[in-house]
Design a protein around this motif. Structure first.
Motif: not given
Length: 513
Positions: A100, A102, A106-107, A109-110, A113-114, A184
């Protein structure tokens, strides 16, 4: 899950390591490192389940780290942290099988979550569906073997429609050739599938994402449903501010074994999309009614010139442009028709350049489009197009004139002479006056190994000589042949020589203790 975090900025390392969300996600940060070399030293001791690394770092960047990790732990998921503009680095990350991306900023949660996704069935589904498209959509397996493949996995054959969402490349804009773009798009399309309650199988291709929709045998119902689904796919990509896409739709197929035919049909749709504009939904069944004979002839001309560009054939390009000019006069083409043709020709030529690893100049790309849209005289427009295409052909011809074997031989000579210095593929390609991605593919094709492996092998061979000749410690020899980390040197030496540097010295009757 055990996480190793690598970033040269201490504030980011500490921030990521201290995220309170890790505990809730049942994850543990087992180590942090400031660069790739430090991370390699921690790998064996920490045994991470996930590597979370920045791309651009001093000493050893994330790309070199990933290459080294792949040699010993090929299945370790790697998540890259990167800035939007670092496309050249990120393309290499894609090649190394990034789990993945990022993007910064970035946040929290990103990030979490990844990492969580790697543990869920969702990632397994991605891999299984990519395998489905490779096995059933390819030409390697015969029909019977494909049936066996489906039976072994409990997949019931049936009717389907294939959609292909292809990126609308806009050269010169920030996301042009963006290596994150396909991920994306895929995530946007999955959002549509879940929202619609539709079972859809997806797989990434070189410039887009395939979406297979199982369906009934009623072709008319499938057609309207597929078109609506395609429109929502385009809207979803727009709403996430990602790259725009156009969508091609196959006919209703009666068996998964027809997948190669469906892929071909969506490819035909994408050829016509060039003449119809961006964010286009085009069904294979509708091509005959949507596309005029005039547009079909234009498409044929575009394809002919693309083939001539691949050979650097300038005379043929001149003849094709002249023939297209005469045809336009004979059929009374409108200004809009001619602009469609010329811009389609420009876009196809840029795609051909990219096939050879040549990045189109952003300023020139904008200027030629402005010329095509502002010219009022047909002859002026065609002359500008001809000059642009001939310049591209000349660049390709120059690249083709360089013998692949000569370039690889010169690469080896430079490595043999300068292995102890900080050699990179980018700096070496610049010295040889070739595109570095083209040189990378050339080295792999001609030698079977990549540039980094070639450089490491040369350094290890030089180290063997020094072990037998010089009264130096192993770590001193590591630095002398170009390694920045003695632990990394020892790991590679054992992998390539089958023993440690000290053991090699003793077995050969040398002096090193």
């Amino acid at each position: 899950m055990r996480i190793l975090i690598v970033d040269d900025e201490s504030e980011i390392r500490d921030y990521l390591a201290g995220l309170p969300q890790w505990e809730e996600a049942r994850c543990t940060v087992v180590g942090t490192a400031a660069n790739g070399e430090e991370a390699l030293g921690l790998m064996e001791r920490t045994s991470p389940d996930v590597l979370l690394t920045d791309i651009r770092m001093p000493v050893m960047d994330g790309i070199a780290l990933a290459e080294a990790v792949r040699a010993t732990r090929p299945d370790l998921p790697i998540i890259f942290l990167t800035a939007h503009h670092e496309f050249e680095y990120a393309r290499q990350a894609v090649r190394l099988g990034a789990a993945d991306f990022i993007t910064k900023p970035f946040r929290p949660e990103d990030i979490v979550s990844a990492v969580e996704q790697l543990r869920t069935k969702e990632r397994d589904d991605w891999l299984e569906r990519d395998s489905f498209f490779t096995a059933i959509g390819g030409e390697t397996l015969c029909a019977e073997r494909k049936r066996e493949w489906l039976r072994d996995r409990g997949i019931e054959d049936g009717n389907f429609v294939l959609l292909y969402a292809e990126l609308d490349h806009v050269h010169g804009l920030q996301y042009s050739r963006n290596p994150f773009a396909l991920k994306q798009v895929r995530k946007a399309l999955e959002t549509v599938s879940k929202r619609e309650g539709t079972t859809a199988w997806m797989s990434e291709a070189s410039s887009g994402v395939y979406v297979l929709l199982p369906c009934r045998s009623d072709s008319e119902t499938n057609a309207s449903r597929s078109i609506e689904f395609a429109k929502r796919m385009i809207e979803a990509c727009e709403s996430q501010e990602g790259p725009s896409v156009s969508v091609g739709i196959s006919r209703t197929m009666a068996s998964f074994l027809k997948l190669p035919e469906a892929i071909g049909q969506t490819g035909v749709c994408m050829d016509y999309r060039m003449l119809l504009g961006k964010k286009t939904v085009l069904a294979f069944d509708a091509i005959e009614t949507i596309v005029s004979e005039k547009e079909k002839e234009s498409l044929s001309s575009v394809n002919r010139v693309a083939e001539l560009l691949r050979t650097g054939e300038t005379d043929g390009i001149r003849d094709s442009i002249s023939a297209a000019y005469r045809r336009m006069l004979s059929v009374g083409a409108s200004r809009k028709d001619i602009q469609h043709f010329c811009i389609g020709m420009v876009e196809r030529s840029e795609d051909v350049l990219l096939e050879f690893g040549i990045e189109p100049d952003a300023r020139t790309a904008v200027e030629i489009r402005e010329t095509m849209l502002s010219s009022l005289i047909l002859t002026d427009m065609m002359k500008s197009l001809e000059r642009y295409l001939l310049d591209n052909a000349e660049e390709i011809r120059r690249l083709l004139s360089q013998s692949p074997k000569r370039l690889v031989a010169e690469t080896k000579q430079i490595i043999d002479r300068e292995y102890a210095s900080e050699l990179t593929l980018q700096t070496l390609a610049k010295r040889l006056n070739v595109n570095y991605s083209y040189l990378s593919r050339l080295i792999k094709k001609e030698t079977g190994v990549n540039f980094t492996d070639m450089l490491w092998e040369c350094r290890i061979e030089a180290a063997k000589v020094k072990l037998l000749k010089d009264d130096l410690k192993a770590y001193e020899i590591a630095y002398a042949v170009g390694f920045k980390d003695s632990a990394h040197f020892s790991m590679l030496f054992k992998k390539m020589a089958g023993c440690t540097p000290s053991e090699y010295k003793r077995q050969s009757g040398g002096k090193l203790q």
